[in-house]
Design an enzyme around this catalytic site. Structure first.
Site, PDB file in Angstrom:
ATOM      1  NE  ARG A  32      -1.081   3.449 -15.684  1.00  0.00           N
ATOM      2  CZ  ARG A  32      -2.027   2.584 -15.340  1.00  0.00           C
ATOM      3  NH1 ARG A  32      -3.221   2.648 -15.880  1.00  0.00           N
ATOM      4  NH2 ARG A  32      -1.765   1.649 -14.457  1.00  0.00           N
ATOM      5  CB  THR A  47     -10.518  -1.534 -12.950  1.00  0.00           C
ATOM      6  OG1 THR A  47      -9.729  -0.358 -13.101  1.00  0.00           O
ATOM      7  CG2 THR A  47     -10.498  -2.316 -14.251  1.00  0.00           C
TER       8      THR A  47
END
Ligand code: ASP
Length: 303
Positions: free
Chosen positions: A197, A169
């Protein structure tokens, strides 16, 4: 006196050895992209946008091109930006595959409109502004397909996603010559995540934060636990109590580990341009650029 600086990360986790060089090149390129903006007299929000954009274009990172696949084999993206001057922000979650969620959240911040949009609503606003949803096929990589197939094969429970080896990320923080701080985060989330999610990355206080009075941070790790521990805000609270950046980042991550058993990483700067980079995970790729450096300072593990 504040000292302008740009710091980026390319995710916490266990970065496989064959990715070490590539991850270093990716975060260094991103730090330079951000620093070029600051060096030309630009704003911190532009610097973090440029840095994150560069990593969204790099398929090895889990943002934009190369985003991970959810349980139904789709890329859904989360991203956010905050400017520390008046706490302006823009955030999206569960956004259908798009090359640059960073550009969309940046536009939200500039327009000073709804600050957090999800799913179909985020897509609708994006299309209204001319940002195109390109579809999973345009952004998926062989590596992501293989990860998805492995998770399916292993029978991973999508409601209990495992944060393991991904480490990719992306996030950035910056301080400009006007004393403004900014933070940005962009991600595909976690491999084989459940439909709908959302992790910490688009949530101010958990995935990122920027406040000119205190500091700016971007975190990475298992979103479920970063959300519970509100790690970025905890780090800022420590700065408020007088901690140095490294101590504050370490405190926030160790507290999360103690309370949730989860590992992660954080980049943190304060209004003077001091830097704290810390991870409790095995690795986190990061790079820093400022006036005193001729090339980025970078790393992925502590010796
Ligand atoms: N924090 C991200 C998420 O849970 C993942 C990561 O940092 O790699 O969505």
């Amino acid at each position: 006196m504040s000292k302008p600086v740009v710091v980026v990360h390319g995710g916490a986790g266990r970065i496989p050895e064959h990715r070490w060089d590539g991850a270093m090149r990716g975060v260094e390129t991103a730090a330079i992209s951000g620093w070029d903006v600051i060096n030309a007299g630009g704003r911190a929000v532009d610097a973090v946008t440029a840095a994150v954009r560069s990593m969204e274009l790099d398929p090895q990172f889990n943002a934009g091109l190369g985003g991970v696949l959810n349980v139904s084999g789709e890329i859904r993206l989360d991203a956010a930006i905050q400017c520390g001057r008046r706490l302006e922000m823009g955030a999206v979650a569960d956004l259908p595959a798009m090359r640059h969620p960073s550009a969309l959240v940046r536009r939200m911040l500039d327009e000073d409109c709804s600050s957090f949009l999800v799913g179909a609503g985020a897509l609708r606003q994006a299309e209204e502004w001319g940002f195109e949803a390109v579809g999973t096929e345009a952004l998926v990589t062989e590596t992501r397909l293989a990860q998805w197939r492995a998770a399916k094969h292993e029978g991973v429970d999508e409601q209990r996603p495992v944060f393991g080896d991904e480490g990719d990320t992306v996030g950035a923080v910056a301080l400009d010559a006007n004393g403004d701080l900014a933070a940005m985060t962009s991600t595909g989330g976690i491999v084989y995540k459940a439909i709908g999610r959302v992790g910490d990355s688009p949530v101010v206080g958990s995935g990122l934060v920027a406040d000119n009075e205190l500091g700016a941070a971007s975190s990475t790790g298992k979103g479920e636990d970063l959300l519970k521990a509100v790690v970025c805000q905890v780090a800022l609270d420590r700065l408020h109590r007088g901690d140095m950046c490294l101590t504050a980042a370490r405190y926030a991550l160790e507290r999360m580990q103690r309370r949730t058993m989860s590992l992660g990483g954080m980049i943190l700067i304060n209004p003077y341009g001091e830097v704290g980079i810390h991870h409790t995970s095995d690795h986190m790729s990061w790079a820093q650029m400022d006036d005193s450096l001729t090339k980025p300072l970078s790393g992925y593990q502590f010796s």
